[in-house]
Write a protein that holds these residues in place. Structure first.
Motif, PDB file in Angstrom:
ATOM      1  N   PHE A 130       0.959  -1.282   0.000  1.00  0.00           N
ATOM      2  CA  PHE A 130      -0.081  -0.080   0.075  1.00  0.00           C
ATOM      3  C   PHE A 130       0.876   1.273   0.052  1.00  0.00           C
ATOM      4  O   PHE A 130       0.280   2.473  -0.209  1.00  0.00           O
ATOM      5  CB  PHE A 130      -1.089  -0.017   1.266  1.00  0.00           C
ATOM      6  CG  PHE A 130      -2.215  -1.052   0.779  1.00  0.00           C
ATOM      7  CD1 PHE A 130      -3.187  -0.720   0.051  1.00  0.00           C
ATOM      8  CD2 PHE A 130      -1.982  -2.446   1.577  1.00  0.00           C
ATOM      9  CE1 PHE A 130      -4.198  -1.654   0.010  1.00  0.00           C
ATOM     10  CE2 PHE A 130      -3.320  -3.126   1.144  1.00  0.00           C
ATOM     11  CZ  PHE A 130      -4.085  -2.959   0.557  1.00  0.00           C
ATOM     12  N   TYR A 131       2.121   1.306   0.296  1.00  0.00           N
ATOM     13  CA  TYR A 131       2.904   2.340   0.200  1.00  0.00           C
ATOM     14  C   TYR A 131       3.212   2.742  -1.560  1.00  0.00           C
ATOM     15  O   TYR A 131       3.411   3.933  -1.680  1.00  0.00           O
ATOM     16  CB  TYR A 131       4.552   2.076   0.776  1.00  0.00           C
ATOM     17  CG  TYR A 131       4.529   2.104   2.191  1.00  0.00           C
ATOM     18  CD1 TYR A 131       4.539   3.300   2.913  1.00  0.00           C
ATOM     19  CD2 TYR A 131       4.273   0.824   2.967  1.00  0.00           C
ATOM     20  CE1 TYR A 131       4.430   3.357   4.086  1.00  0.00           C
ATOM     21  CE2 TYR A 131       4.430   0.773   4.111  1.00  0.00           C
ATOM     22  CZ  TYR A 131       4.216   1.887   4.831  1.00  0.00           C
ATOM     23  OH  TYR A 131       4.431   1.871   6.209  1.00  0.00           O
ATOM     24  N   LEU A 133       0.564   2.921  -3.303  1.00  0.00           N
ATOM     25  CA  LEU A 133      -0.822   3.644  -3.478  1.00  0.00           C
ATOM     26  C   LEU A 133      -0.696   4.975  -4.056  1.00  0.00           C
ATOM     27  O   LEU A 133      -1.344   5.129  -5.278  1.00  0.00           O
ATOM     28  CB  LEU A 133      -1.652   3.387  -2.102  1.00  0.00           C
ATOM     29  CG  LEU A 133      -3.324   3.490  -2.373  1.00  0.00           C
ATOM     30  CD1 LEU A 133      -3.310   2.260  -3.396  1.00  0.00           C
ATOM     31  CD2 LEU A 133      -3.789   3.432  -1.070  1.00  0.00           C
ATOM     32  N   PRO A 134      -0.037   5.776  -3.555  1.00  0.00           N
ATOM     33  CA  PRO A 134      -0.208   7.220  -4.301  1.00  0.00           C
ATOM     34  C   PRO A 134       0.247   7.302  -5.613  1.00  0.00           C
ATOM     35  O   PRO A 134      -0.363   7.838  -6.469  1.00  0.00           O
ATOM     36  CB  PRO A 134       1.071   7.984  -3.281  1.00  0.00           C
ATOM     37  CG  PRO A 134       1.126   7.410  -2.166  1.00  0.00           C
ATOM     38  CD  PRO A 134       0.862   5.931  -2.293  1.00  0.00           C
ATOM     39  N   VAL A 135       1.675   6.409  -5.806  1.00  0.00           N
ATOM     40  CA  VAL A 135       1.842   6.522  -7.291  1.00  0.00           C
ATOM     41  C   VAL A 135       0.793   5.859  -8.266  1.00  0.00           C
ATOM     42  O   VAL A 135       0.652   6.418  -9.286  1.00  0.00           O
ATOM     43  CB  VAL A 135       3.258   5.582  -7.327  1.00  0.00           C
ATOM     44  CG1 VAL A 135       3.740   5.620  -8.993  1.00  0.00           C
ATOM     45  CG2 VAL A 135       4.429   6.188  -6.342  1.00  0.00           C
ATOM     46  N   ILE A 137      -2.384   5.634  -7.793  1.00  0.00           N
ATOM     47  CA  ILE A 137      -3.583   6.654  -8.090  1.00  0.00           C
ATOM     48  C   ILE A 137      -3.095   7.678  -9.238  1.00  0.00           C
ATOM     49  O   ILE A 137      -4.185   7.773  -9.997  1.00  0.00           O
ATOM     50  CB  ILE A 137      -3.924   7.378  -6.374  1.00  0.00           C
ATOM     51  CG1 ILE A 137      -4.451   6.360  -5.525  1.00  0.00           C
ATOM     52  CG2 ILE A 137      -5.046   8.313  -6.653  1.00  0.00           C
ATOM     53  CD1 ILE A 137      -4.844   6.795  -4.297  1.00  0.00           C
ATOM     54  N   ILE A 138      -2.022   8.414  -8.870  1.00  0.00           N
ATOM     55  CA  ILE A 138      -1.647   9.414  -9.902  1.00  0.00           C
ATOM     56  C   ILE A 138      -1.493   8.447 -11.412  1.00  0.00           C
ATOM     57  O   ILE A 138      -2.140   9.149 -12.298  1.00  0.00           O
ATOM     58  CB  ILE A 138      -0.198   9.842  -9.494  1.00  0.00           C
ATOM     59  CG1 ILE A 138      -0.391  10.944  -8.043  1.00  0.00           C
ATOM     60  CG2 ILE A 138       0.021  10.972 -10.707  1.00  0.00           C
ATOM     61  CD1 ILE A 138       0.799  11.309  -7.694  1.00  0.00           C
ATOM     62  N   VAL A 141      -5.205   8.276 -12.652  1.00  0.00           N
ATOM     63  CA  VAL A 141      -5.773   9.552 -13.195  1.00  0.00           C
ATOM     64  C   VAL A 141      -5.171   9.925 -14.595  1.00  0.00           C
ATOM     65  O   VAL A 141      -5.950   9.965 -15.395  1.00  0.00           O
ATOM     66  CB  VAL A 141      -5.304  10.735 -12.230  1.00  0.00           C
ATOM     67  CG1 VAL A 141      -5.678  11.848 -12.577  1.00  0.00           C
ATOM     68  CG2 VAL A 141      -5.976  10.272 -10.602  1.00  0.00           C
TER      69      VAL A 141
ATOM     70  N   LEU B  13      -6.215  13.180  -6.850  1.00  0.00           N
ATOM     71  CA  LEU B  13      -4.798  13.585  -6.659  1.00  0.00           C
ATOM     72  C   LEU B  13      -4.479  14.008  -5.297  1.00  0.00           C
ATOM     73  O   LEU B  13      -3.478  13.792  -4.950  1.00  0.00           O
ATOM     74  CB  LEU B  13      -4.464  14.531  -7.730  1.00  0.00           C
ATOM     75  CG  LEU B  13      -4.228  14.194  -9.226  1.00  0.00           C
ATOM     76  CD1 LEU B  13      -4.164  15.259 -10.275  1.00  0.00           C
ATOM     77  CD2 LEU B  13      -3.018  13.144  -9.411  1.00  0.00           C
ATOM     78  N   ILE B  15      -6.100  12.972  -2.783  1.00  0.00           N
ATOM     79  CA  ILE B  15      -6.078  11.521  -1.801  1.00  0.00           C
ATOM     80  C   ILE B  15      -4.619  10.987  -1.956  1.00  0.00           C
ATOM     81  O   ILE B  15      -3.973  10.563  -0.994  1.00  0.00           O
ATOM     82  CB  ILE B  15      -7.087  10.593  -2.303  1.00  0.00           C
ATOM     83  CG1 ILE B  15      -8.516  11.205  -2.069  1.00  0.00           C
ATOM     84  CG2 ILE B  15      -6.932   9.331  -1.833  1.00  0.00           C
ATOM     85  CD1 ILE B  15      -9.834  10.305  -2.739  1.00  0.00           C
ATOM     86  N   ALA B  16      -4.089  10.811  -3.208  1.00  0.00           N
ATOM     87  CA  ALA B  16      -2.720  10.285  -3.554  1.00  0.00           C
ATOM     88  C   ALA B  16      -1.644  11.360  -2.784  1.00  0.00           C
ATOM     89  O   ALA B  16      -0.964  10.674  -1.966  1.00  0.00           O
ATOM     90  CB  ALA B  16      -2.413  10.638  -4.981  1.00  0.00           C
ATOM     91  N   CYS B  19      -2.047  10.295   0.923  1.00  0.00           N
ATOM     92  CA  CYS B  19      -1.476   9.039   1.174  1.00  0.00           C
ATOM     93  C   CYS B  19      -0.114   9.091   1.188  1.00  0.00           C
ATOM     94  O   CYS B  19       0.615   8.317   2.080  1.00  0.00           O
ATOM     95  CB  CYS B  19      -1.971   7.895   0.124  1.00  0.00           C
ATOM     96  SG  CYS B  19      -3.328   7.452   0.009  1.00  0.00           S
ATOM     97  N   TYR B  20       0.612   9.853   0.236  1.00  0.00           N
ATOM     98  CA  TYR B  20       1.892  10.106   0.286  1.00  0.00           C
ATOM     99  C   TYR B  20       2.538  10.675   1.141  1.00  0.00           C
ATOM    100  O   TYR B  20       3.515  10.066   1.954  1.00  0.00           O
ATOM    101  CB  TYR B  20       2.260  10.870  -0.881  1.00  0.00           C
ATOM    102  CG  TYR B  20       3.732  11.260  -1.037  1.00  0.00           C
ATOM    103  CD1 TYR B  20       4.988   9.995  -1.478  1.00  0.00           C
ATOM    104  CD2 TYR B  20       4.409  12.354  -0.616  1.00  0.00           C
ATOM    105  CE1 TYR B  20       5.958  10.122  -1.687  1.00  0.00           C
ATOM    106  CE2 TYR B  20       5.607  12.605  -0.748  1.00  0.00           C
ATOM    107  CZ  TYR B  20       6.413  11.573  -1.212  1.00  0.00           C
ATOM    108  OH  TYR B  20       7.844  11.779  -1.686  1.00  0.00           O
ATOM    109  N   SER B  23       2.460   7.840   4.404  1.00  0.00           N
ATOM    110  CA  SER B  23       3.625   6.975   4.325  1.00  0.00           C
ATOM    111  C   SER B  23       4.833   7.553   4.485  1.00  0.00           C
ATOM    112  O   SER B  23       5.724   7.126   4.969  1.00  0.00           O
ATOM    113  CB  SER B  23       3.180   6.341   2.792  1.00  0.00           C
ATOM    114  OG  SER B  23       3.861   7.124   1.908  1.00  0.00           O
TER     115      SER B  23
END
Lengths: 166, 123
Positions: A130-131, A133-135, A137-138, A141, B13, B15-16, B19-20, B23
């Motif tokens: 889940f680390y 996740l941000p990458v 999600i982007i 998009v 974006l 939310i991302a 999350c970033y 973490s």
């Protein structure tokens, strides 16, 4: 009935052709595991041109067939998790009639990645995924909006031409 | 594309970003251990500051992990996609290298006494 089967067949064939194109020329973004997913144009377009059940069939059969041809058992699982989750989310968003095709596709892209990461976390018994996740999600998009813009063009063109198969 | 689509994209974006941040807050501290697990089971734990090469052989395949100068990388692997090799070096706590075909996870952990206590209770 036979018309429906033909329609589904055409969509699956198209999705597989796009999928194969991406096997030959990967549209990569420099992040391991992230790809454009051109075949999703067919699924997104299908949402607006076919009945939900038909799109579902197209989506599942495409994943299974591509998996048997180019992947393996585990890769089918990941793809199914992503494909199913994004399909359900896109269908719900379409029913709410709030977003246009691009927005629906963006949500589809994000949830596709989310589904895959959940499958991977389950299979690996590890939450550390889940680390990413941000990458993801982007990435979802970006790929989702590209696929959405392309699908928008396809749907508009087909409707203008009164594409009577559909 | 309408206004709501753009709102949706911005929300995603954001939310991302959140999350970033979350973490990142937890990975600020430096790790000092390398935990290697295969199929959810711990294969071995190694100190991050001792250079070594670990040859991991399982029924799924082989990966060669290199610990050097406080960072870890997968030097070699016989998996199909080689994403584990392409992921490069990791050195901070909670960073990881993952080889999906071999169900291999290399993660950096901190040697935390609290974690150990929880583990022993869970047993």
């Amino acid at each position: 009935m036979s018309k429906d089967i033909t329609k589904i067949g055409i969509f699956i064939a198209l999705a597989m052709a796009f999928g194969y194109l991406e096997v030959l020329i990967p549209f990569s973004f420099g992040i391991p595991g992230v790809k454009l997913g051109v075949a999703n144009i067919v699924v997104v377009t299908g949402l607006f041109l076919l009945k939900p059940g038909e799109v579902f069939t197209v989506s599942i059969l495409r994943i299974m067939m591509m998996g048997f041809l180019f992947g393996n058992g585990i890769s089918i699982l990941y793809s199914l998790a992503g494909g199913l989750l994004s399909f359900v989310v896109m269908l719900i968003l379409k029913k709410t009639k709030v977003f246009s095709i691009t927005g629906i596709s963006v949500a589809g892209g994000v949830f596709h990645n989310l589904g895959q990461i959940m499958a991977a976390a389950l299979i690996l018994h590890n939450r550390i995924l889940f680390y990413y996740l941000p990458v993801l999600i982007i990435a979802g998009v970006i790929t989702g909006s590209l696929i959405g813009l392309l699908s928008d063009r396809v749907v508009k063109t087909l409707r203008l031409q009164d594409f009577d198969v559909l | 594309m309408n206004k709501k689509d753009i709102m949706l994209m911005i929300t995603m974006l954001l939310i991302a970003g959140v999350c970033y941040l979350i973490s990142n807050l937890t990975r600020n501290e430096n790790g000092n251990q390398v935990k290697v697990s295969v199929d959810g089971k711990i294969y071995g734990t190694y100190p991050l500051y001792e250079d070594r090469e670990i040859d991991i052989k399982t029924d799924k395949g082989n990966n060669v992990i290199v610990i050097c100068d406080g960072s870890v990388s997968v030097k070699n692997a016989d998996c199909k996609d080689k994403y584990c090799v392409k992921q490069g070096h990791v050195s901070k706590k909670n960073e990881s290298i993952i080889c999906l075909p071999h169900k291999l996870v290399v993660e950096i952990t901190g040697k935390n006494e609290a974690d150990k206590a929880i583990d022993s209770i869970a047993k």
